[in-house]
Scaffold this motif. Sequence first.
Motif, PDB file in Angstrom:
ATOM      1  N   LEU A  32      35.279   3.565  54.998  1.00 61.89           N
ATOM      2  CA  LEU A  32      33.901   3.090  54.903  1.00 61.89           C
ATOM      3  C   LEU A  32      33.271   3.524  53.582  1.00 61.89           C
ATOM      4  O   LEU A  32      32.585   2.737  52.930  1.00 61.89           O
ATOM      5  N   ALA A  33      33.517   4.771  53.172  1.00 58.96           N
ATOM      6  CA  ALA A  33      32.959   5.265  51.912  1.00 58.96           C
ATOM      7  C   ALA A  33      33.463   4.426  50.735  1.00 58.96           C
ATOM      8  O   ALA A  33      32.681   4.026  49.868  1.00 58.96           O
ATOM      9  N   LEU A  34      34.756   4.112  50.725  1.00 57.43           N
ATOM     10  CA  LEU A  34      35.299   3.293  49.643  1.00 57.43           C
ATOM     11  C   LEU A  34      34.749   1.875  49.687  1.00 57.43           C
ATOM     12  O   LEU A  34      34.473   1.278  48.640  1.00 57.43           O
ATOM     13  N   MET A  35      34.553   1.330  50.886  1.00 59.61           N
ATOM     14  CA  MET A  35      33.970  -0.007  51.017  1.00 59.61           C
ATOM     15  C   MET A  35      32.548  -0.014  50.463  1.00 59.61           C
ATOM     16  O   MET A  35      32.167  -0.927  49.713  1.00 59.61           O
ATOM     17  N   VAL A  36      31.775   0.997  50.792  1.00 60.12           N
ATOM     18  CA  VAL A  36      30.392   1.092  50.316  1.00 60.12           C
ATOM     19  C   VAL A  36      30.361   1.220  48.790  1.00 60.12           C
ATOM     20  O   VAL A  36      29.597   0.527  48.112  1.00 60.12           O
ATOM     21  N   LEU A  37      31.199   2.095  48.260  1.00 60.53           N
ATOM     22  CA  LEU A  37      31.226   2.273  46.806  1.00 60.53           C
ATOM     23  C   LEU A  37      31.697   1.011  46.098  1.00 60.53           C
ATOM     24  O   LEU A  37      31.156   0.637  45.050  1.00 60.53           O
ATOM     25  N   GLY A  38      32.680   0.334  46.671  1.00 64.25           N
ATOM     26  CA  GLY A  38      33.152  -0.922  46.090  1.00 64.25           C
ATOM     27  C   GLY A  38      32.077  -1.995  46.107  1.00 64.25           C
ATOM     28  O   GLY A  38      31.870  -2.707  45.117  1.00 64.25           O
ATOM     29  N   ASN A  39      31.386  -2.117  47.242  1.00 60.08           N
ATOM     30  CA  ASN A  39      30.316  -3.111  47.341  1.00 60.08           C
ATOM     31  C   ASN A  39      29.167  -2.779  46.389  1.00 60.08           C
ATOM     32  O   ASN A  39      28.574  -3.673  45.779  1.00 60.08           O
ATOM     33  N   ALA A  40      28.850  -1.489  46.250  1.00 60.56           N
ATOM     34  CA  ALA A  40      27.801  -1.080  45.315  1.00 60.56           C
ATOM     35  C   ALA A  40      28.213  -1.405  43.881  1.00 60.56           C
ATOM     36  O   ALA A  40      27.394  -1.884  43.080  1.00 60.56           O
ATOM     37  N   THR A  41      29.477  -1.186  43.557  1.00 55.16           N
ATOM     38  CA  THR A  41      29.980  -1.516  42.224  1.00 55.16           C
ATOM     39  C   THR A  41      29.851  -3.006  41.956  1.00 55.16           C
ATOM     40  O   THR A  41      29.410  -3.428  40.880  1.00 55.16           O
ATOM     41  N   THR A  42      30.221  -3.820  42.946  1.00 48.25           N
ATOM     42  CA  THR A  42      30.097  -5.271  42.815  1.00 48.25           C
ATOM     43  C   THR A  42      28.654  -5.673  42.578  1.00 48.25           C
ATOM     44  O   THR A  42      28.352  -6.495  41.701  1.00 48.25           O
ATOM     45  N   GLU A  43      27.729  -5.086  43.329  1.00 43.99           N
ATOM     46  CA  GLU A  43      26.304  -5.408  43.158  1.00 43.99           C
ATOM     47  C   GLU A  43      25.813  -5.009  41.776  1.00 43.99           C
ATOM     48  O   GLU A  43      25.046  -5.747  41.142  1.00 43.99           O
ATOM     49  N   LEU A  44      26.247  -3.838  41.298  1.00 45.15           N
ATOM     50  CA  LEU A  44      25.832  -3.395  39.963  1.00 45.15           C
ATOM     51  C   LEU A  44      26.346  -4.338  38.883  1.00 45.15           C
ATOM     52  O   LEU A  44      25.603  -4.716  37.972  1.00 45.15           O
ATOM     53  N   ILE A  45      27.604  -4.715  38.985  1.00 41.53           N
ATOM     54  CA  ILE A  45      28.176  -5.622  37.985  1.00 41.53           C
ATOM     55  C   ILE A  45      27.493  -6.984  38.053  1.00 41.53           C
ATOM     56  O   ILE A  45      27.068  -7.535  37.038  1.00 41.53           O
ATOM     57  N   ASN A  46      27.368  -7.542  39.255  1.00 40.40           N
ATOM     58  CA  ASN A  46      26.759  -8.866  39.395  1.00 40.40           C
ATOM     59  C   ASN A  46      25.291  -8.874  38.972  1.00 40.40           C
ATOM     60  O   ASN A  46      24.796  -9.874  38.463  1.00 40.40           O
ATOM     61  N   GLY A  47      24.601  -7.754  39.161  1.00 38.77           N
ATOM     62  CA  GLY A  47      23.182  -7.692  38.837  1.00 38.77           C
ATOM     63  C   GLY A  47      22.871  -7.314  37.401  1.00 38.77           C
ATOM     64  O   GLY A  47      21.735  -7.469  36.956  1.00 38.77           O
ATOM     65  N   SER A  48      23.879  -6.823  36.669  1.00 40.56           N
ATOM     66  CA  SER A  48      23.600  -6.297  35.331  1.00 40.56           C
ATOM     67  C   SER A  48      24.435  -6.901  34.214  1.00 40.56           C
ATOM     68  O   SER A  48      24.160  -6.645  33.047  1.00 40.56           O
ATOM     69  N   VAL A  49      25.459  -7.650  34.573  1.00 34.83           N
ATOM     70  CA  VAL A  49      26.395  -8.160  33.570  1.00 34.83           C
ATOM     71  C   VAL A  49      26.366  -9.686  33.591  1.00 34.83           C
ATOM     72  O   VAL A  49      26.347 -10.295  34.664  1.00 34.83           O
TER      73      VAL A  49
END
Length: 70
Positions: A32-49
């Motif tokens: 679950l922790a890795l899923m959360v971190l992965g999803n957060a990474t995706t949101e950061l990339i999609n929202g900033s790049v």
Amino acid sequence: MPIVSKYSNERVEQIIDDVVNVLQRHEAPLDLALMVLGNATTELINGSVKAEQRAAVADKFAKALTASVK
């Protein structure tokens, strides 16, 4: 040649501690922790790049992650 960060080690470590504390407070198991971190990474990339640069940024991130766990 070492990579020089524009962020202090103290700042980076404090943010890491904060994130880990949140995961521990939620008693998140590893998957679950890795899923959360992965999803957060995706949101950061999609929202900033820009869309045309996202795949390259994600690839560099994946390579850096892989290199850090060897």
